[in-house]
Motif scaffolding. Structure first.
Motif, mmCIF file in Angstrom:
data_model
loop_
_atom_site.group_PDB
_atom_site.id
_atom_site.type_symbol
_atom_site.label_atom_id
_atom_site.label_comp_id
_atom_site.label_asym_id
_atom_site.label_seq_id
_atom_site.Cartn_x
_atom_site.Cartn_y
_atom_site.Cartn_z
ATOM 1 N N ALA A 196 153.689 148.716 95.778
ATOM 2 C CA ALA A 196 154.107 148.285 97.044
ATOM 3 C C ALA A 196 155.197 148.633 97.749
ATOM 4 O O ALA A 196 155.862 148.962 99.083
ATOM 5 N N LEU A 197 156.705 149.355 97.150
ATOM 6 C CA LEU A 197 157.367 149.956 97.742
ATOM 7 C C LEU A 197 157.414 150.888 98.562
ATOM 8 O O LEU A 197 157.836 151.907 99.640
ATOM 9 N N PHE A 198 156.132 152.359 98.330
ATOM 10 C CA PHE A 198 156.003 153.185 98.980
ATOM 11 C C PHE A 198 154.757 152.764 100.146
ATOM 12 O O PHE A 198 154.883 152.921 101.336
ATOM 13 N N GLY A 199 154.559 151.156 100.045
ATOM 14 C CA GLY A 199 153.495 150.853 101.364
ATOM 15 C C GLY A 199 154.745 150.339 101.885
ATOM 16 O O GLY A 199 154.244 150.407 103.428
ATOM 17 N N PHE A 200 156.367 149.728 101.768
ATOM 18 C CA PHE A 200 157.248 148.848 102.649
ATOM 19 C C PHE A 200 157.455 150.204 103.414
ATOM 20 O O PHE A 200 157.526 150.372 104.443
ATOM 21 N N GLY A 201 157.778 151.798 103.130
ATOM 22 C CA GLY A 201 158.235 152.742 103.184
ATOM 23 C C GLY A 201 157.007 152.800 104.209
ATOM 24 O O GLY A 201 157.957 153.273 105.271
ATOM 25 N N TYR A 202 156.219 153.462 104.116
ATOM 26 C CA TYR A 202 155.304 153.877 104.745
ATOM 27 C C TYR A 202 155.175 153.445 106.502
ATOM 28 O O TYR A 202 155.487 153.298 107.356
ATOM 29 N N ALA A 203 154.981 152.280 106.208
ATOM 30 C CA ALA A 203 155.484 150.956 107.399
ATOM 31 C C ALA A 203 156.582 151.396 108.187
ATOM 32 O O ALA A 203 156.377 151.591 109.500
ATOM 33 N N VAL A 204 157.525 151.045 108.074
ATOM 34 C CA VAL A 204 159.033 151.397 108.322
ATOM 35 C C VAL A 204 159.194 152.075 109.206
ATOM 36 O O VAL A 204 159.790 152.483 109.870
ATOM 37 N N ALA A 205 158.615 153.843 108.230
ATOM 38 C CA ALA A 205 158.755 154.939 108.618
ATOM 39 C C ALA A 205 157.714 155.486 110.523
ATOM 40 O O ALA A 205 158.219 155.875 111.394
ATOM 41 N N VAL A 206 156.777 154.586 110.431
ATOM 42 C CA VAL A 206 155.901 154.503 111.240
ATOM 43 C C VAL A 206 156.534 153.759 112.320
ATOM 44 O O VAL A 206 156.464 154.208 113.503
ATOM 45 N N VAL B 115 154.816 143.864 106.260
ATOM 46 C CA VAL B 115 153.775 142.690 105.323
ATOM 47 C C VAL B 115 152.519 143.632 105.444
ATOM 48 O O VAL B 115 151.581 143.830 104.423
ATOM 49 N N VAL B 116 151.756 143.584 106.227
ATOM 50 C CA VAL B 116 150.273 144.110 106.139
ATOM 51 C C VAL B 116 150.289 145.189 105.653
ATOM 52 O O VAL B 116 149.598 145.198 104.461
ATOM 53 N N THR B 117 151.384 146.477 106.286
ATOM 54 C CA THR B 117 150.684 147.110 105.146
ATOM 55 C C THR B 117 150.438 146.956 103.872
ATOM 56 O O THR B 117 150.324 147.877 102.930
ATOM 57 N N THR B 118 152.215 146.456 103.382
ATOM 58 C CA THR B 118 151.961 147.150 101.554
ATOM 59 C C THR B 118 151.602 146.191 100.872
ATOM 60 O O THR B 118 150.103 146.678 100.292
ATOM 61 N N LEU B 119 150.305 144.997 101.991
ATOM 62 C CA LEU B 119 149.379 144.007 101.503
ATOM 63 C C LEU B 119 148.386 145.531 100.907
ATOM 64 O O LEU B 119 147.767 145.224 100.337
ATOM 65 N N TRP B 120 148.321 145.857 101.995
ATOM 66 C CA TRP B 120 146.958 146.821 101.917
ATOM 67 C C TRP B 120 147.017 148.049 100.793
ATOM 68 O O TRP B 120 146.382 148.946 100.338
ATOM 69 N N ALA B 121 147.952 148.318 100.482
ATOM 70 C CA ALA B 121 148.608 149.363 99.390
ATOM 71 C C ALA B 121 147.799 148.994 98.317
ATOM 72 O O ALA B 121 147.576 149.162 97.127
ATOM 73 N N LEU B 122 148.831 147.332 98.165
ATOM 74 C CA LEU B 122 148.223 146.184 96.787
ATOM 75 C C LEU B 122 146.568 146.305 96.945
ATOM 76 O O LEU B 122 146.112 146.309 95.450
ATOM 77 N N LEU B 123 146.393 146.432 97.551
ATOM 78 C CA LEU B 123 144.916 146.332 97.537
ATOM 79 C C LEU B 123 144.021 147.330 97.535
ATOM 80 O O LEU B 123 142.966 147.212 96.588
ATOM 81 N N GLY B 124 144.014 148.261 97.794
ATOM 82 C CA GLY B 124 143.516 149.739 97.202
ATOM 83 C C GLY B 124 144.094 150.216 95.525
ATOM 84 O O GLY B 124 143.261 150.180 94.773
ATOM 85 N N ALA B 125 145.277 148.910 95.545
ATOM 86 C CA ALA B 125 145.868 149.892 94.018
ATOM 87 C C ALA B 125 144.203 149.009 93.409
ATOM 88 O O ALA B 125 144.389 148.695 92.479
ATOM 89 N N GLY B 126 144.742 147.615 93.722
ATOM 90 C CA GLY B 126 143.823 146.303 93.343
ATOM 91 C C GLY B 126 142.251 147.024 92.204
ATOM 92 O O GLY B 126 141.659 146.600 91.732
#
Length: 252
Positions: free
Chosen positions: A109-119, A150-161
């Motif tokens: 989730a942390l990396f998904g959050f970071g990806y979104a903020v950077a972009v 939030v959307v990007t973080t959710l997708w990161a978690l969905l991929g992990a799940g």
């Protein structure tokens, strides 16, 4: 728990895939920000009721790419443990599997959050540089920025799940890469053919589109608030199933 989180961070940062997956979204953000910043005047003339149209479209395209990259990151980060058989020593040296899975999902989730903020930073910067006074950041657009994170973080978690559920990073990544461009279109066409048109808007991709375009709006999609909740439910379901199956299955 902090030791596990530190361990998970080191596992990611010592490999290249985390930044390699970020390259494409950042490049797309550069191009979309520059292009839609340049044509902002024309878009405002076409749609005077939505002065944030140029900024919204640029951010939507960039975040869609980022969400896919984040989902693949989540799949690789979680599933590589099965491929390299590193879950076994980790589980054996900790008190149960739950703390390990919690740390892995937290770092994902942390990396998904970071990806979104950077972009988002890159997109907004390009819009300002190339659009200048033509770009208008309305309250609706400013609201979209945290929603997109939030959307990007959710997708990161969905991929992990999904990766935990399939016990394979490859299977999860291929599923995600197939679902985004064509899979959902095929499922949507099948649903329409059987008269279930209303269900199409509740598929993950459609929910993401609804959430990311709410300043402009798309009539056939659910309200963005409901879409964000539904996307969260998809994510929680994937993570819960993956967590449950990883706890039950034998780890080699």
């Amino acid at each position: 728990m902090s030791t596990l989180v530190t361990s998970e961070l080191r596992k990611v940062l010592t490999l290249r895939f985390w930044w390699a997956l970020a390259v494409a979204p950042v490049v797309i953000a550069l191009f979309t920000g520059a292009i839609y910043g340049t044509v902002a005047d024309g878009l405002e003339l076409v749609d005077e009721e939505n002065p944030e149209a140029a900024a919204t479209i640029a951010l939507m395209i960039a975040i869609l790419a980022t969400s896919l990259a984040a989902a693949v990151f989540g799949a690789v980060n979680a599933g590589s443990e099965f491929r390299h058989h590193t879950f076994t020593p980790t589980f054996l040296t900790t008190r149960g599997r739950d703390p390990v899975l919690a740390a892995k999902l937290g770092v994902t989730a942390l990396f998904g959050f970071g990806y979104a903020v950077a972009v988002e930073i890159v997109t907004v910067a390009c819009l300002l540089v190339f659009g200048g006074d033509s770009i208008e950041f309305t309250p609706q657009f400013l609201t979209l920025l945290p929603v997109a994170v939030v959307v990007t973080t959710l997708w990161a978690l969905l991929g992990a799940g999904l990766s935990l559920l399939f016990a394979s990073s490859t299977a999860a990544a291929v599923t995600l890469l197939a679902w985004f461009p064509v899979g959902e279109l095929i499922v949507g066409a099948v649903l329409r053919s059987v008269g279930a048109d209303g269900a199409v808007g509740w598929l993950p991709g459609a929910l993401t589109l609804s959430t990311l375009t709410f300043p402009v709006g798309i009539e056939w999609l659910p309200p963005w608030q409901a879409s964000l909740v539904a996307l969260t439910i998809w994510t929680v379901a994937a993570c819960a199933l993956g967590w449950w199956w990883t706890r039950r299955r034998d780890i080699d």
